[in-house]
Motif scaffolding. Structure first.
Motif, PDB file in Angstrom:
ATOM      1  N   LYS A   4       0.825  -1.203   0.000  1.00 51.41           N
ATOM      2  CA  LYS A   4       0.000   0.000   0.000  1.00 51.41           C
ATOM      3  C   LYS A   4       0.856   1.248   0.000  1.00 51.41           C
ATOM      4  O   LYS A   4       0.475   2.268  -0.552  1.00 51.41           O
ATOM      5  N   GLU A   5       2.065   1.189   0.611  1.00 50.69           N
ATOM      6  CA  GLU A   5       2.934   2.358   0.665  1.00 50.69           C
ATOM      7  C   GLU A   5       3.405   2.766  -0.730  1.00 50.69           C
ATOM      8  O   GLU A   5       3.451   3.934  -1.057  1.00 50.69           O
ATOM      9  N   LEU A   6       3.786   1.778  -1.543  1.00 50.48           N
ATOM     10  CA  LEU A   6       4.250   2.064  -2.896  1.00 50.48           C
ATOM     11  C   LEU A   6       3.116   2.012  -3.910  1.00 50.48           C
ATOM     12  O   LEU A   6       3.301   2.365  -5.062  1.00 50.48           O
ATOM     13  N   GLY A   7       1.956   1.549  -3.510  1.00 52.74           N
ATOM     14  CA  GLY A   7       0.792   1.524  -4.391  1.00 52.74           C
ATOM     15  C   GLY A   7       0.901   0.510  -5.512  1.00 52.74           C
ATOM     16  O   GLY A   7       0.578   0.816  -6.648  1.00 52.74           O
ATOM     17  N   ARG A  59      12.280  -7.681  -7.521  1.00 55.10           N
ATOM     18  CA  ARG A  59      13.185  -6.769  -6.808  1.00 55.10           C
ATOM     19  C   ARG A  59      13.515  -5.538  -7.643  1.00 55.10           C
ATOM     20  O   ARG A  59      13.474  -4.409  -7.146  1.00 55.10           O
ATOM     21  N   GLN A  60      13.841  -5.733  -8.929  1.00 55.49           N
ATOM     22  CA  GLN A  60      14.141  -4.597  -9.803  1.00 55.49           C
ATOM     23  C   GLN A  60      12.947  -3.654  -9.896  1.00 55.49           C
ATOM     24  O   GLN A  60      13.096  -2.435  -9.862  1.00 55.49           O
ATOM     25  N   GLY A  61      11.763  -4.220 -10.027  1.00 59.25           N
ATOM     26  CA  GLY A  61      10.565  -3.404 -10.142  1.00 59.25           C
ATOM     27  C   GLY A  61      10.267  -2.612  -8.885  1.00 59.25           C
ATOM     28  O   GLY A  61       9.915  -1.433  -8.942  1.00 59.25           O
ATOM     29  N   ILE A  62      10.428  -3.237  -7.734  1.00 57.79           N
ATOM     30  CA  ILE A  62      10.176  -2.544  -6.469  1.00 57.79           C
ATOM     31  C   ILE A  62      11.203  -1.439  -6.259  1.00 57.79           C
ATOM     32  O   ILE A  62      10.862  -0.337  -5.814  1.00 57.79           O
ATOM     33  N   GLU A  63      12.463  -1.709  -6.596  1.00 53.94           N
ATOM     34  CA  GLU A  63      13.486  -0.665  -6.485  1.00 53.94           C
ATOM     35  C   GLU A  63      13.154   0.513  -7.399  1.00 53.94           C
ATOM     36  O   GLU A  63      13.348   1.672  -7.025  1.00 53.94           O
ATOM     37  N   ILE A  68      10.956   6.158  -7.892  1.00 56.40           N
ATOM     38  CA  ILE A  68       9.906   7.082  -8.320  1.00 56.40           C
ATOM     39  C   ILE A  68       9.345   7.817  -7.102  1.00 56.40           C
ATOM     40  O   ILE A  68       9.157   9.029  -7.130  1.00 56.40           O
ATOM     41  N   GLN A  69       9.101   7.077  -6.033  1.00 55.09           N
ATOM     42  CA  GLN A  69       8.541   7.678  -4.822  1.00 55.09           C
ATOM     43  C   GLN A  69       9.503   8.710  -4.224  1.00 55.09           C
ATOM     44  O   GLN A  69       9.083   9.726  -3.698  1.00 55.09           O
ATOM     45  N   ARG A  70      10.819   8.461  -4.312  1.00 50.61           N
ATOM     46  CA  ARG A  70      11.797   9.402  -3.768  1.00 50.61           C
ATOM     47  C   ARG A  70      11.844  10.707  -4.548  1.00 50.61           C
ATOM     48  O   ARG A  70      12.024  11.766  -3.965  1.00 50.61           O
ATOM     49  N   ILE A  71      11.692  10.658  -5.879  1.00 49.48           N
ATOM     50  CA  ILE A  71      11.832  11.881  -6.667  1.00 49.48           C
ATOM     51  C   ILE A  71      10.520  12.635  -6.863  1.00 49.48           C
ATOM     52  O   ILE A  71      10.535  13.797  -7.260  1.00 49.48           O
TER      53      ILE A  71
END
Length: 90
Positions: A4-7, A59-63, A68-71
């Protein structure tokens, strides 16, 4: 399965979803016979857009989603007021 945090949501082989929230990110697991991995995209009511145009590991996708969430806060949105125009260096 998802975050839910990363949607995002993860749809594994053989699984289905009755509803996917518009704008959410979705990982679709590929068949092992076709190389495995996941397709990552963003789902809307009438279309699915690939976020990464090649299969990735979970893992690559979540990273990627975490980056995206950071920027996102730095993007600042779109301002079309000519009196409030500014250029920002990266």
């Amino acid at each position: 399965m998802g975050s839910k945090e990363l949607g995002f949501d993860v749809v594994v082989r053989g699984d289905t979803r009755d509803y996917i929230k518009p704008g959410s990110y979705v990982f679709f697991q590929r068949e092992k016979e076709h190389g495995g991995g996941f397709w990552l995209g963003q789902a809307y009511d009438d279309w699915f857009g690939f976020v990464i145009e090649e299969p990735v590991s979970l893992r690559q996708g979540i990273e990627y989603l975490m980056s995206i969430q950071r920027i996102e806060p730095q993007l600042g949105g779109f301002h079309d007021d000519p009196d409030d125009f500014f250029l920002r260096s990266p």
